[in-house]
Design a protein around this motif. Sequence first.
Motif, PDB file in Angstrom:
ATOM      1  N   UNK A 192      20.126  33.109  32.620  1.00  0.00           N
ATOM      2  CA  UNK A 192      21.558  33.188  32.322  1.00  0.00           C
ATOM      3  C   UNK A 192      22.223  34.263  33.192  1.00  0.00           C
ATOM      4  N   UNK A 193      21.571  35.410  33.333  1.00  0.00           N
ATOM      5  CA  UNK A 193      22.161  36.499  34.128  1.00  0.00           C
ATOM      6  C   UNK A 193      22.315  36.109  35.591  1.00  0.00           C
ATOM      7  N   UNK A 194      21.345  35.387  36.121  1.00  0.00           N
ATOM      8  CA  UNK A 194      21.448  34.932  37.517  1.00  0.00           C
ATOM      9  C   UNK A 194      22.604  33.953  37.670  1.00  0.00           C
ATOM     10  N   UNK A 195      22.722  33.012  36.746  1.00  0.00           N
ATOM     11  CA  UNK A 195      23.805  32.030  36.825  1.00  0.00           C
ATOM     12  C   UNK A 195      25.167  32.694  36.601  1.00  0.00           C
ATOM     13  N   UNK A 196      25.215  33.685  35.730  1.00  0.00           N
ATOM     14  CA  UNK A 196      26.465  34.420  35.524  1.00  0.00           C
ATOM     15  C   UNK A 196      26.855  35.183  36.789  1.00  0.00           C
ATOM     16  N   UNK A 197      25.869  35.740  37.453  1.00  0.00           N
ATOM     17  CA  UNK A 197      26.097  36.438  38.725  1.00  0.00           C
ATOM     18  C   UNK A 197      26.602  35.454  39.783  1.00  0.00           C
ATOM     19  N   UNK A 198      25.953  34.301  39.885  1.00  0.00           N
ATOM     20  CA  UNK A 198      26.387  33.277  40.840  1.00  0.00           C
ATOM     21  C   UNK A 198      27.785  32.773  40.505  1.00  0.00           C
ATOM     22  N   UNK A 199      28.096  32.672  39.225  1.00  0.00           N
ATOM     23  CA  UNK A 199      29.404  32.173  38.794  1.00  0.00           C
ATOM     24  C   UNK A 199      30.544  33.028  39.332  1.00  0.00           C
ATOM     25  N   UNK A 200      30.243  34.274  39.673  1.00  0.00           N
ATOM     26  CA  UNK A 200      31.282  35.144  40.235  1.00  0.00           C
ATOM     27  C   UNK A 200      31.821  34.596  41.556  1.00  0.00           C
ATOM     28  N   UNK A 201      31.064  33.740  42.223  1.00  0.00           N
ATOM     29  CA  UNK A 201      31.515  33.156  43.490  1.00  0.00           C
ATOM     30  C   UNK A 201      32.458  31.979  43.259  1.00  0.00           C
ATOM     31  N   UNK A 202      32.683  31.599  42.015  1.00  0.00           N
ATOM     32  CA  UNK A 202      33.590  30.479  41.712  1.00  0.00           C
ATOM     33  C   UNK A 202      35.058  30.876  41.709  1.00  0.00           C
ATOM     34  N   UNK A 203      35.331  32.186  41.808  1.00  0.00           N
ATOM     35  CA  UNK A 203      36.712  32.655  41.662  1.00  0.00           C
ATOM     36  C   UNK A 203      37.159  33.384  42.925  1.00  0.00           C
ATOM     37  N   UNK A 204      38.103  32.795  43.641  1.00  0.00           N
ATOM     38  CA  UNK A 204      38.564  33.382  44.905  1.00  0.00           C
ATOM     39  C   UNK A 204      39.459  34.592  44.692  1.00  0.00           C
ATOM     40  N   UNK A 205      39.932  34.801  43.457  1.00  0.00           N
ATOM     41  CA  UNK A 205      40.869  35.902  43.191  1.00  0.00           C
ATOM     42  C   UNK A 205      40.166  37.230  42.905  1.00  0.00           C
ATOM     43  N   UNK A 206      38.854  37.224  42.798  1.00  0.00           N
ATOM     44  CA  UNK A 206      38.137  38.459  42.494  1.00  0.00           C
ATOM     45  C   UNK A 206      38.382  39.512  43.578  1.00  0.00           C
ATOM     46  N   UNK A 207      38.553  40.762  43.158  1.00  0.00           N
ATOM     47  CA  UNK A 207      38.779  41.846  44.105  1.00  0.00           C
ATOM     48  C   UNK A 207      37.452  42.314  44.700  1.00  0.00           C
ATOM     49  N   UNK A 215      27.411  43.160  42.415  1.00  0.00           N
ATOM     50  CA  UNK A 215      26.193  43.133  43.224  1.00  0.00           C
ATOM     51  C   UNK A 215      25.301  44.326  42.868  1.00  0.00           C
ATOM     52  N   UNK A 216      25.903  45.507  42.732  1.00  0.00           N
ATOM     53  CA  UNK A 216      25.120  46.699  42.369  1.00  0.00           C
ATOM     54  C   UNK A 216      24.543  46.563  40.964  1.00  0.00           C
ATOM     55  N   UNK A 217      25.330  45.986  40.048  1.00  0.00           N
ATOM     56  CA  UNK A 217      24.836  45.775  38.683  1.00  0.00           C
ATOM     57  C   UNK A 217      23.648  44.802  38.678  1.00  0.00           C
ATOM     58  N   UNK A 218      23.759  43.739  39.471  1.00  0.00           N
ATOM     59  CA  UNK A 218      22.684  42.752  39.510  1.00  0.00           C
ATOM     60  C   UNK A 218      21.445  43.322  40.199  1.00  0.00           C
TER      61      UNK A 218
END
Length: 500
Positions: A192-207, A215-218
Amino acid sequence: MSNFFNEFSDKSSCKNSCMCSIDPSSYALEELLLNEIKQIAFYIVKLGDFSDHFPDCSKDTEEYAVKDVNIMQNAIRALSVIIVNTAFRLDDYTSLIYDLEKQKQIIKTKYLDCCKERKIKYELVENAEELPKISTLTNLLKAGEVVVVEKQKHYEPKKLDLIELITIFAKTASINIEKLRHLGYTNPEWNYKILKFLNYTNFSSRKIDKIKKKICDFSEVSLTIWKKLIEKLEEKYGKRIENKINLEIKEGKSILISGSDIDELDELLEALKDENINVYTNSTLFSAFSYPHFSKYKNLVGHFGAENAEADFTKFKGPIFATQNFLQKVDYLRRGTIYTTKIIAPERMIRIKNHDFKPLIENALNSDGFIKDDEKFIEKITLKYNKDEIAKIIENAQGKELSVIIGSYKKDEIIKRFSVGEIIELESPVEMELLIYILEHTDCNNLNLIFTHCGPNTINMLLSTLYVNPKKIYFAKCPNSLINPHTISAMAEEFNVEII
């Protein structure tokens, strides 16, 4: 010994074929596969958010919970795939990606049903390209090219570099999860944590700052996965010891096994225990010699070559077994004598199903093998493993700079450069266990980490150290065929990794 480990550098067959670049077709197909996994990750995370707020959401039965776990595990398995060869088995690819499509529809339907029941506005994945109805290579390539174009359109260059870094980090962490699964250990929370981390790439608005923090958290999660993998390997194969690696060539029928999957080496040796066939490891499988378990196999005679498939495979006189996580280009090599368990096999490699090694064994028995004139008697090398020695160096380094060199490529030059303070040499380019020991017992404010080896595995090792915030990290210059240049750019510009 340094001469042996020096061969584990930035060498690759692409240099000899003048093809040191990312193949656009392979990249497009991998992006299309990734697009399916990212959509699954999106809906898995959405449902995870639901379970926090609405634990009684409809269809959240035991059967569905099991389904969710299986879907996550299958997504992780697919995420572990790294396509490095331009010629690969299309049937493997289509079977995997269309199976993911079915599972995506299951998890998406569950999410939409939950939204409907709770009268919550649903969300869909940004730029989610649909798979073509007819699965021809042309149609798949076109769909993959659309994904690539949309990705480049919606992300500024710096953000795109970080997105690529998240992708390779998630992929290489998934490889370690797959290795753990082969050893009988699963952890749905890590999936789940890996998929949640990957899911961050689904949003172009992220700062950018938030992406860097993720990335540091993962990084800490990845290091925890490494620790568990090390623990499970020692549980199964014994506590590691300092041991010799034999580089001799013996007369006789032979099999070469290449990759990084120690469990598959074990299964092959077990299948060969009554056969008069010599087995040689290749690539980073030399690490098996540090586990006592493998000393019981008389067939395991030594190590052949280093990590240059074109040179090693061409010289070897016998069939070759490429394990699931074999990650070298073999587009220009001989065919018909290479067997594999890879999820997406390079074209014309022979598939080993259910670890039935009979075809491989028969090929070895029918091959010429090495003859008397081929025999070479080379001095054995030591695979070092001495925590006490490292502990003494760490103690002497109190208040001084400590430089850790991982791998031996250009070692003499690097030692000269970092002559101030204390130096620890980890000659194996994949020595993660001792690296973790150093991270846990030293002052990271004075720590320099120098990674001299190229490859996805080394990228993961490097990224897994980010959360301890060492003084400085250095990384070898890699050809584009091995590491996406976006990944290198992100490490250099956003995490102050110096390319040497």
